[in-house]
Motif scaffolding. Structure first.
Motif, PDB file in Angstrom:
ATOM      1  N   SER A  20       0.814  -1.218   0.000  1.00 49.19           N
ATOM      2  CA  SER A  20       0.000   0.000   0.000  1.00 49.19           C
ATOM      3  C   SER A  20       0.846   1.265   0.000  1.00 49.19           C
ATOM      4  CB  SER A  20      -0.916   0.007   1.229  1.00 49.19           C
ATOM      5  OG  SER A  20      -0.152  -0.175   2.414  1.00 49.19           O
ATOM      6  N   ASN A  21       2.153   1.132   0.145  1.00 49.45           N
ATOM      7  CA  ASN A  21       3.052   2.284   0.208  1.00 49.45           C
ATOM      8  C   ASN A  21       3.837   2.377  -1.099  1.00 49.45           C
ATOM      9  OD1 ASN A  21       5.086   4.174   0.731  1.00 49.45           O
ATOM     10  ND2 ASN A  21       5.276   3.567   2.873  1.00 49.45           N
ATOM     11  N   ASP A  42      -0.276  -8.821   6.160  1.00 51.12           N
ATOM     12  CA  ASP A  42      -0.263  -8.158   7.470  1.00 51.12           C
ATOM     13  C   ASP A  42      -0.016  -6.654   7.406  1.00 51.12           C
ATOM     14  OD1 ASP A  42      -0.838 -10.428   8.836  1.00 51.12           O
ATOM     15  OD2 ASP A  42       1.190 -10.803   9.578  1.00 51.12           O
ATOM     16  N   ALA A  43       0.774  -6.213   6.438  1.00 51.21           N
ATOM     17  CA  ALA A  43       1.164  -4.805   6.398  1.00 51.21           C
ATOM     18  C   ALA A  43       0.132  -3.900   5.725  1.00 51.21           C
ATOM     19  CB  ALA A  43       2.511  -4.657   5.672  1.00 51.21           C
ATOM     20  N   VAL A  44      -0.994  -4.473   5.286  1.00 53.94           N
ATOM     21  CA  VAL A  44      -1.975  -3.707   4.516  1.00 53.94           C
ATOM     22  C   VAL A  44      -3.347  -3.793   5.182  1.00 53.94           C
ATOM     23  CG1 VAL A  44      -3.082  -3.411   2.268  1.00 53.94           C
ATOM     24  CG2 VAL A  44      -0.690  -4.158   2.397  1.00 53.94           C
ATOM     25  N   ALA A  45      -3.946  -2.633   5.426  1.00 53.94           N
ATOM     26  CA  ALA A  45      -5.277  -2.573   6.030  1.00 53.94           C
ATOM     27  C   ALA A  45      -6.324  -3.126   5.061  1.00 53.94           C
ATOM     28  CB  ALA A  45      -5.618  -1.132   6.393  1.00 53.94           C
ATOM     29  N   PRO A  46      -7.432  -3.671   5.574  1.00 60.60           N
ATOM     30  CA  PRO A  46      -8.457  -4.259   4.699  1.00 60.60           C
ATOM     31  C   PRO A  46      -8.959  -3.327   3.604  1.00 60.60           C
ATOM     32  CG  PRO A  46      -8.860  -4.894   6.967  1.00 60.60           C
ATOM     33  CD  PRO A  46      -7.727  -3.909   7.008  1.00 60.60           C
ATOM     34  N   GLU A  50      -6.992  -3.867  -2.253  1.00 59.00           N
ATOM     35  CA  GLU A  50      -7.068  -3.861  -3.716  1.00 59.00           C
ATOM     36  C   GLU A  50      -6.153  -2.804  -4.312  1.00 59.00           C
ATOM     37  OE1 GLU A  50     -11.071  -3.859  -5.143  1.00 59.00           O
ATOM     38  OE2 GLU A  50     -11.636  -5.619  -3.955  1.00 59.00           O
ATOM     39  N   GLN A  51      -6.051  -1.651  -3.660  1.00 58.69           N
ATOM     40  CA  GLN A  51      -5.124  -0.625  -4.122  1.00 58.69           C
ATOM     41  C   GLN A  51      -3.682  -1.133  -4.038  1.00 58.69           C
ATOM     42  OE1 GLN A  51      -4.940   2.880  -1.715  1.00 58.69           O
ATOM     43  NE2 GLN A  51      -3.573   3.976  -3.101  1.00 58.69           N
ATOM     44  N   ALA A  52      -3.349  -1.829  -2.952  1.00 58.35           N
ATOM     45  CA  ALA A  52      -1.998  -2.371  -2.785  1.00 58.35           C
ATOM     46  C   ALA A  52      -1.681  -3.376  -3.886  1.00 58.35           C
ATOM     47  CB  ALA A  52      -1.868  -3.017  -1.415  1.00 58.35           C
ATOM     48  N   ARG A  53      -2.654  -4.218  -4.213  1.00 53.78           N
ATOM     49  CA  ARG A  53      -2.442  -5.203  -5.274  1.00 53.78           C
ATOM     50  C   ARG A  53      -2.145  -4.511  -6.601  1.00 53.78           C
ATOM     51  NH1 ARG A  53      -7.590  -7.577  -6.306  1.00 53.78           N
ATOM     52  NH2 ARG A  53      -7.422  -8.704  -4.336  1.00 53.78           N
ATOM     53  N   ALA A  54      -2.917  -3.462  -6.901  1.00 54.48           N
ATOM     54  CA  ALA A  54      -2.706  -2.720  -8.149  1.00 54.48           C
ATOM     55  C   ALA A  54      -1.342  -2.034  -8.163  1.00 54.48           C
ATOM     56  CB  ALA A  54      -3.821  -1.693  -8.339  1.00 54.48           C
ATOM     57  N   GLY A  82      -7.650 -13.251  -1.303  1.00 55.38           N
ATOM     58  CA  GLY A  82      -6.595 -14.226  -1.561  1.00 55.38           C
ATOM     59  C   GLY A  82      -6.557 -14.759  -2.983  1.00 55.38           C
ATOM     60  N   TYR A  83      -7.710 -15.150  -3.519  1.00 56.66           N
ATOM     61  CA  TYR A  83      -7.748 -15.733  -4.861  1.00 56.66           C
ATOM     62  C   TYR A  83      -7.209 -14.753  -5.900  1.00 56.66           C
ATOM     63  CZ  TYR A  83      -9.537 -17.558  -9.267  1.00 56.66           C
ATOM     64  OH  TYR A  83      -9.640 -17.989 -10.568  1.00 56.66           O
ATOM     65  N   GLN A  84      -7.706 -13.515  -5.877  1.00 56.21           N
ATOM     66  CA  GLN A  84      -7.274 -12.544  -6.879  1.00 56.21           C
ATOM     67  C   GLN A  84      -5.823 -12.136  -6.662  1.00 56.21           C
ATOM     68  OE1 GLN A  84      -9.147 -11.749  -9.600  1.00 56.21           O
ATOM     69  NE2 GLN A  84      -7.178 -10.912 -10.291  1.00 56.21           N
ATOM     70  N   ASP A  85      -5.371 -12.131  -5.406  1.00 57.77           N
ATOM     71  CA  ASP A  85      -3.956 -11.866  -5.134  1.00 57.77           C
ATOM     72  C   ASP A  85      -3.076 -12.864  -5.882  1.00 57.77           C
ATOM     73  OD1 ASP A  85      -4.595  -9.814  -3.391  1.00 57.77           O
ATOM     74  OD2 ASP A  85      -4.134 -10.948  -1.565  1.00 57.77           O
TER      75      ASP A  85
END
Length: 298
Positions: A20-21, A42-46, A50-54, A82-85
Motif C-alpha cells: 500500500s506504500n 499483514d502490512a496492509v489494512a483491509p 485492492e489498491q496495494a495489489r494494483a 486471496g484468490y485474486q492476489d
C-alpha cells in the motif's frame, strides 16, 4: 527420496515492503537487500488491499529491481482477497508467491492449480509462511507437496503468540520449531529464511539474532526496516576466509582427481566429496553476491 532442489541464490536480507506504500515500493529499487517481499497481507489494512495489489502489479510491470529476488505475499484463500492476489501475482513477473499461515499440503495444491490456470511460469515458486503450530507439525508434508515449493519463511512472532511463548533473546521456546523446519528444507532442497526481529532500537539483539540464525543454518533473515539490511548482509555472507579456503580445497581436490589420487589432504585436513560440495556452494554464493553488488552499483 524426492527433492525439489531449487537453485541457490543469496537471501541474506529479505525485506518486507507494504504494497500500500507506493513510495516504499519505489525506494526498494535502490536498496541493497537480496530480496523484497511485497506484502498484501499483514502490512496492509483491509480497505487498502485492492489498491496495494494494483500498486504492486504496476511496480513490477515498471521493473527496475535488477537482480533482486521479488516475492509477493498474498492474503489467504479464506479471505476475500486471496484468490485474486494469487491470480495477479502469477503473471506479475514476481519470482515467488509467499502464502501466509500454511498448515498443510492442501493449500499448496489449491494455489498451484490457481497459478497454472492463470498462466504462471514454471519457474515461479511457492514460498510458505511457517507460523502456526499445525504448520510446523505438517512441515514435511508441506515441503514435499510440490516441485514449486521453494522456501520456508519463519513467522516467529505469530508462532510465539500461538505457543503462548515468551520472546527471549535466545529464542529457546522456538528452537524445536525452527530446527524441525530446517530439517525439512535441507531434506527437500528448499531455502529457509529466519523470522523478523521486532525491536528496531535493539541493534545488539538484532545482530545476535542474525548470528544465531546463521549458525542454525538459515540462509538469511526477514527484515522490517532498511536500516537492518547491511548488518544482515554482513552476517549471512560467507566470510573471505571461508571463500578462500573453499577455493583452495576445490583446486586441491580437482588436482588430486586428475592425478588419480583417492585421498586428498589440505593443510593436514582430509578433504572428501561432501567438503567439496559445500565449498562449491559457498563460492557460487559469494559470486552471486558479487553480481548483486555490481548490479546495485551500476
Amino acid at each position: 527420496m524426492p527433492t525439489n532442489q531449487h537453485p541457490a541464490r543469496p537471501r541474506r536480507s529479505v525485506l518486507y515492503m507494504p504494497g500500500s506504500n507506493a513510495r516504499a515500493l519505489d525506494k526498494g529499487r535502490g536498496l541493497a537487500c537480496d530480496a523484497l517481499i511485497m506484502d498484501l497481507e499483514d502490512a496492509v489494512a483491509p480497505d487498502a488491499k485492492e489498491q496495494a495489489r494494483a500498486q504492486i502489479t504496476a511496480a513490477l510491470a515498471e521493473g527496475g529491481y535488477g537482480q533482486r529476488e521479488i516475492i509477493v505475499r498474498t492474503n489467504g484463500l479464506d479471505t476475500p482477497w486471496g484468490y485474486q492476489d494469487i491470480v495477479s501475482a502469477a503473471t506479475s513477473g514476481a519470482d515467488a508467491i509467499l502464502l501466509p499461515k500454511v498448515e498443510g499440503p492442501t493449500t499448496i495444491h489449491q494455489v498451484e492449480r490457481i497459478m497454472e490456470a492463470a498462466g504462471a511460469p514454471e519457474t515461479q515458486s511457492i514460498w510458505c509462511m511457517m507460523e502456526t503450530p499445525l504448520g510446523i507439525l505438517n512441515a514435511q508434508d508441506i515441503g514435499s507437496a510440490s516441485p514449486r515449493v521453494g522456501c520456508f519463511v519463519m513467522g516467529s512472532s505469530d508462532l510465539a503468540k500461538d505457543l503462548h511463548a515468551a520472546h527471549t533473546r535466545e529464542r529457546v521456546p522456538l528452537q524445536s520449531s525452527l530446527s524441525h523446519c530446517l530439517l525439512v528444507v535441507r531434506a527437500y532442497g528448499l531455502a529457509a529464511i529466519d523470522g523478523v526481529h521486532l525491536n528496531l532500537d535493539d541493534d545488539e539483539g538484532f545482530a545476535y539474532s542474525c548470528e544465531q540464525g546463521r549458525d542454525m543454518g538459515f540462509d538469511g533473515k526477514t527484515l522490517i526496516h532498511p536500516k537492518t539490511i547491511a548488518k544482515a548482509n554482513e552476517i549471512f555472507a560467507p566470510s573471505d576466509d571461508a571463500v578462500a579456503w573453499s577455493k583452495k580445497i576445490i583446486d586441491a581436490f580437482e588436482a588430486a582427481q586428475a592425478e588419480g589420487k583417492g585421498v586428498v589432504v589440505v593443510d593436514g585436513k582430509l578433504v572428501e566429496n561432501l567438503h567439496v560440495a559445500e565449498a562449491k556452494r559457498l563460492v557460487a554464493l559469494s559470486d552471486m553476491i558479487g553480481l548483486l553488488q555490481a548490479d546495485l552499483a551500476a
